[in-house]
Scaffold this motif. Structure first.
Motif, PDB file in Angstrom:
ATOM      1  N   ASP A   1       0.824  -1.213   0.000  1.00 59.68           N
ATOM      2  CA  ASP A   1       0.000   0.000   0.000  1.00 59.68           C
ATOM      3  C   ASP A   1       0.858   1.264   0.000  1.00 59.68           C
TER       4      ASP A   1
ATOM      5  N   ARG B   1       0.486   4.156  -2.735  1.00 63.06           N
ATOM      6  CA  ARG B   1       0.320   5.553  -2.332  1.00 63.06           C
ATOM      7  C   ARG B   1       1.237   6.458  -3.146  1.00 63.06           C
TER       8      ARG B   1
ATOM      9  N   ASP C   1      -2.579  11.715  -3.737  1.00 63.99           N
ATOM     10  CA  ASP C   1      -3.725  12.114  -2.919  1.00 63.99           C
ATOM     11  C   ASP C   1      -5.065  11.856  -3.598  1.00 63.99           C
TER      12      ASP C   1
ATOM     13  N   LYS D   1      -8.585  10.801  -4.523  1.00 64.72           N
ATOM     14  CA  LYS D   1      -9.727  10.420  -3.686  1.00 64.72           C
ATOM     15  C   LYS D   1     -10.779   9.741  -4.554  1.00 64.72           C
TER      16      LYS D   1
ATOM     17  N   TYR E   1      -5.967   0.860   3.440  1.00 63.22           N
ATOM     18  CA  TYR E   1      -5.516   2.255   3.510  1.00 63.22           C
ATOM     19  C   TYR E   1      -6.374   3.132   2.607  1.00 63.22           C
ATOM     20  N   PHE E   2      -6.670   2.644   1.406  1.00 65.91           N
ATOM     21  CA  PHE E   2      -7.436   3.436   0.445  1.00 65.91           C
ATOM     22  C   PHE E   2      -8.910   3.519   0.844  1.00 65.91           C
ATOM     23  N   TYR E   3      -9.420   2.456   1.450  1.00 68.50           N
ATOM     24  CA  TYR E   3     -10.791   2.507   1.963  1.00 68.50           C
ATOM     25  C   TYR E   3     -10.911   3.623   2.992  1.00 68.50           C
ATOM     26  N   ARG E   4      -9.927   3.736   3.860  1.00 72.70           N
ATOM     27  CA  ARG E   4      -9.933   4.783   4.884  1.00 72.70           C
ATOM     28  C   ARG E   4      -9.876   6.182   4.264  1.00 72.70           C
ATOM     29  N   ARG E   5      -9.356   6.283   3.078  1.00 76.08           N
ATOM     30  CA  ARG E   5      -9.266   7.574   2.394  1.00 76.08           C
ATOM     31  C   ARG E   5     -10.497   7.870   1.537  1.00 76.08           C
ATOM     32  N   GLY E   6     -11.493   7.003   1.612  1.00 74.76           N
ATOM     33  CA  GLY E   6     -12.729   7.262   0.883  1.00 74.76           C
ATOM     34  C   GLY E   6     -12.917   6.456  -0.384  1.00 74.76           C
ATOM     35  N   TRP E   7     -11.908   5.628  -0.741  1.00 69.81           N
ATOM     36  CA  TRP E   7     -12.062   4.765  -1.910  1.00 69.81           C
ATOM     37  C   TRP E   7     -13.089   3.667  -1.611  1.00 69.81           C
TER      38      TRP E   7
END
Length: 244
Positions: free
Chosen positions: A42, A46, A51, A53, A73-79
């Motif tokens: 991940d 990144r 960044d 989204k 990690y990407f789920y936590r960022r809104g993916w």
């Protein structure tokens, strides 16, 4: 005064891990990079996606919503995306911790049907590959096959055709214990082209990797090797910019 370092040495493994995390928090470093992946995949992703989204991923052999996850990690960022795993009961945790995702409990193979699925005491080793599974069940190994169950399998192109036909896939992760090439061959690459594809290639050096059947297959689909961790190889669509 409680000495956490002594306690850590004498504690059972689950408690050791908890204490280790606690000590890491007490000694927090602002330059620390947090990763949920097994090999830091991940972090590589990144670097490529920056960044961005609201991206979309597909995770085949997803295993767990957080543990060894290249997508959490990407789920936590809104993916959001699609998580696929053949382990019976595996999607209960995904539905709990990843409700924004589509979570599918089935296997992926070249044609629809049912296959034997080998369930280990270490669930990260579960898979359909008979030879690999039995080799890991060796008397000198700590891993054991607990049971073999029949599991429904569907080609990847059918799954994506049903659930992702209008989606642009940013990256697709494949980790199915020795049968990654079979999964990739079941896709329709003229319709579904992730920018980045991650697949597991065991025991190959960078020199050997170029001649590996999976790498050669991906090259024929218009993808080149972009990066490599210990076992995970990143393939980038040739039409995508390489970045800086």
């Amino acid at each position: 005064m409680l000495d956490f370092k002594i306690l850590k040495e004498k504690a059972p493994r689950p408690l050791k891990n908890l204490i280790k995390r606690g000590l890491a928090c007490l000694n927090w470093d602002p330059w620390l990079s947090v990763s949920w992946s097994q090999e830091g995949e991940d972090i590589v992703l990144r670097r490529f996606f920056g960044d961005k989204k609201n991206g979309f991923y597909v995770d085949i052999g997803a295993h767990h919503p957080k543990r060894f996850s290249n997508t959490f990690y990407f789920y936590r960022r809104g993916w959001s995306g699609i998580n696929i795993d053949a382990m019976p009961g595996s999607m209960r945790l995904f539905n709990k911790y990843r409700p924004r995702d589509l979570n599918l409990e089935l296997g992926v193979a070249g044609k629809q049907g049912e296959l034997d699925y080998y369930v280990f005491n270490e669930k990260a080793l579960n898979g359909f590959f008979c030879e690999l599974s039995r080799s890991r069940n060796d008397a000198d190994s700590p891993y054991r096959i607990e049971k073999v169950v029949r599991v429904r399998v569907v080609p990847l192109k059918d799954i994506l055709g049903q659930y992702a036909k209008d989606k642009k896939i940013d990256f697709m992760n494949v980790d199915v214990e020795g049968l990654d090439l079979d999964v990739l061959q079941s896709n329709d690459w003229s319709r579904f082209r992730p920018k980045m594809v991650l697949a597991e290639v065991l025991g190959k050096s960078l020199v050997e990797l170029e001649k590996d059947p999976l790498a050669q297959f991906m090259r024929r689909q218009g993808y080149s090797i972009f990066a490599k961790q210990v076992n995970t190889v990143f393939f980038l669509d040739d039409s995508e910019p390489r970045g800086t």
